[in-house]
Design a protein around this motif. Structure first.
Motif, PDB file in Angstrom:
ATOM      1  N   ASN A 129       0.874  -1.174   0.000  1.00 45.08           N
ATOM      2  CA  ASN A 129       0.000   0.000   0.000  1.00 45.08           C
ATOM      3  C   ASN A 129       0.910   1.222   0.000  1.00 45.08           C
ATOM      4  N   SER A 154      -0.118  -0.203  -4.640  1.00 45.43           N
ATOM      5  CA  SER A 154      -1.554   0.079  -4.629  1.00 45.43           C
ATOM      6  C   SER A 154      -1.942   1.296  -5.470  1.00 45.43           C
ATOM      7  N   GLY A 160      -5.996  -1.000  -2.467  1.00 46.08           N
ATOM      8  CA  GLY A 160      -4.926  -1.609  -1.693  1.00 46.08           C
ATOM      9  C   GLY A 160      -5.387  -2.769  -0.842  1.00 46.08           C
ATOM     10  N   PHE A 166      -6.743  -6.344  -4.993  1.00 44.02           N
ATOM     11  CA  PHE A 166      -5.315  -6.034  -5.073  1.00 44.02           C
ATOM     12  C   PHE A 166      -4.490  -7.313  -5.063  1.00 44.02           C
TER      13      PHE A 166
END
Length: 235
Positions: A129, A154, A160, A166
């Motif tokens: 992230n 992300s 994220g 993700f």
């Protein structure tokens, strides 16, 4: 035996401390904008930056929304009706990150761990992230980019962890099997919960940047003593 190791970055491999609120940052950044033709006071720039970032986050309806921060820096130039280059936008991103960073370093034994996994012919992936324009230069600076077989950030996908979407970006593109993979992270709410949603095993690594633990952590393995060299022995 695991074939694929998926690592979180900040708080797991990298120890970092940033402060985006300090006045000196906004004073220097406003001078940089002004030198490039976009006249801002420090307070005006900070307020505009925060409002634009908030706008992008609120427009993203994902479960775990992220944004491309370079769009914010670009808009700050465009608001002053400037014709700007991509190079200037990226330079602005880097300057912002440098000014906001108090320190950045690898945790102990990160490189030895990655070397061990490589020697064992494991695939190593990054699932972070983060912002690409911050993260890629930092991976180069700390000399660990070379260890990763795939890097997933992300901001590229505007979603994220712990979102399944993700995780699926990595799993589908790399064509790896969930049962042969393990997630390593310091945040039980994003890294560990995200892996659990995927049916993937995980290693919880408690560090100085881990959130306070308020519930049971559903990780298969847990490390509380910072000894990341234990990771290759987990099966």
């Amino acid at each position: 035996m695991y074939k694929n190791y998926i690592f979180d970055l900040y708080g797991t491999l990298i120890d970092i401390n940033t402060d985006e609120n300090k006045q000196e940052l906004w004073e220097i950044l406003s001078s940089f904008y002004s030198y490039n033709g976009a006249i801002y006071s420090a307070d005006e720039l900070k307020k505009s930056y925060l409002n634009k970032a908030k706008k992008y986050y609120e427009a993203n309806k994902s479960e775990a929304p992220d944004i491309k921060i370079e769009k914010v820096f670009e808009e700050l130039y465009l608001d002053k009706t400037l014709d700007i280059s991509q190079e200037l936008i990226l330079s602005t991103c880097k300057l912002f990150r440098i000014l906001s960073t108090k320190y950045i370093k690898l945790y102990e034994n990160v490189k030895p761990l990655l070397e061990i996994l490589k020697k064992q012919n494991k695939k190593i992936f990054l699932l972070s992230n983060a912002q690409r324009e911050f993260t890629l230069p930092e991976l180069e600076y700390l000399d660990i980019k070379k260890y990763f077989d795939g890097i997933y950030i992300s901001s590229d996908y505007e979603v994220g962890k712990p979102s399944v979407k993700f995780f699926e970006e990595l799993i589908k593109k790399e064509k790896i099997k969930i049962k042969e993979s393990i997630m390593v992270g310091n945040d039980y709410r994003t890294d560990i919960e995200g892996a659990e949603r995927m049916g993937m095993d995980s290693i919880y690594l408690h560090t100085n940047l881990s959130p306070d633990i308020t519930e049971n952590i559903p990780a298969k393995f847990k490390i509380y003593d910072n000894d990341i060299l234990k990771i290759p022995s987990f099966e």
